[in-house]
Scaffold this active site. Sequence first.
Site, short mmCIF file in Angstrom:
data_model
loop_
_atom_site.label_atom_id
_atom_site.label_comp_id
_atom_site.label_asym_id
_atom_site.label_seq_id
_atom_site.Cartn_x
_atom_site.Cartn_y
_atom_site.Cartn_z
CG ASP A 47 -2.41 0.59 0.84
OD1 ASP A 47 -2.51 0.22 -0.33
OD2 ASP A 47 -2.70 1.48 1.54
CD GLU A 88 -3.08 7.64 3.24
OE1 GLU A 88 -4.06 8.22 3.61
OE2 GLU A 88 -3.36 7.01 2.25
CD GLU A 140 -8.96 8.63 -0.88
OE1 GLU A 140 -8.43 7.58 0.12
OE2 GLU A 140 -7.89 9.40 -0.78
CD GLU A 210 -9.12 -0.19 -3.86
OE1 GLU A 210 -8.93 -0.94 -2.55
OE2 GLU A 210 -8.38 0.84 -4.11
C1 HMH Z 1 -5.16 -0.04 -2.64
N1 HMH Z 1 -6.77 1.57 -2.20
C2 HMH Z 1 -5.57 1.18 -2.15
N2 HMH Z 1 -4.72 1.84 -1.14
C3 HMH Z 1 -5.16 3.15 -0.52
N3 HMH Z 1 -4.58 3.58 0.46
C4 HMH Z 1 -6.55 3.53 -0.76
C5 HMH Z 1 -7.44 3.16 -1.61
C6 HMH Z 1 -7.08 4.73 -0.03
O1 HMH Z 1 -6.22 5.77 0.08
#
Ligand code: HMH
Length: 221
Positions: A47, A88, A140, A210
């Site tokens: 991520d 973040e 999001e 996702e």
């Molecule tokens: C894969 N989707 C993914 N990572 C993230 N951090 C977000 C959405 C949301 O910011």
Amino acid sequence: KDGLGVIAKWVKKHASLYEAATRHPFIESIRNGTVDISSFRRWLGQDYIFVRAFVPFVASVLVKACNETDDSSDMEVMLGGLASLNDELAWFKKEASKWGITLSDTVPLSANIRYCSFLKSLMSSEVEYTVAVTAFWAIEAVYQDSFAYCLEEDSKTPEELKETCARWGNEEFGEWCCSLEEIVNRRLQKAPDEVVQKAEAVFLRVLELEVEFWDMSRVGI
Ligand code: HMH
């Protein structure tokens, strides 16, 4: 008029895919406390790579908002999103060191590479603001919905993962996602059919990507 925005209608129409993205076995395992920590670590490293690619995408949506809309509040909502990505990235570094993960050694897996190239394709100036902002909302919203679910009252989310869940599951982020959803609904209402169709396809593609992204957490178990 039935009062439902276009987005709410799409979420209903594509409920099974939306649920696959927001109630994935990885998320369920966090929520019920059975999460495999090596899966969590793999997700975290992947991520971080995703978020680094997400920054220029969000910047491109901000540029489109500035060029394609005279509603100045759009720009402010996009800028808020970009600003929170700054925190973040810092958070990922701190969290990675807590779990002993070396981010610079993390190699992107194929689902991540696919997702990042999809983001890149949406950065083209050929892609309408309405389509790009729909993708932004969907990306999001999946995280907001998934992680808020892990923080519901009856959840058994492990203490050490609660901060991660709160990053996306917190109320303020939820409200920001609602502001974004309102922008998307307003744009879709005024958009030509062809653009609405493109936006719906992009929404579905985000949901698929996702699901594949969450699936990566299971690699090699
Ligand atoms: C894969 N989707 C993914 N990572 C993230 N951090 C977000 C959405 C949301 O910011």
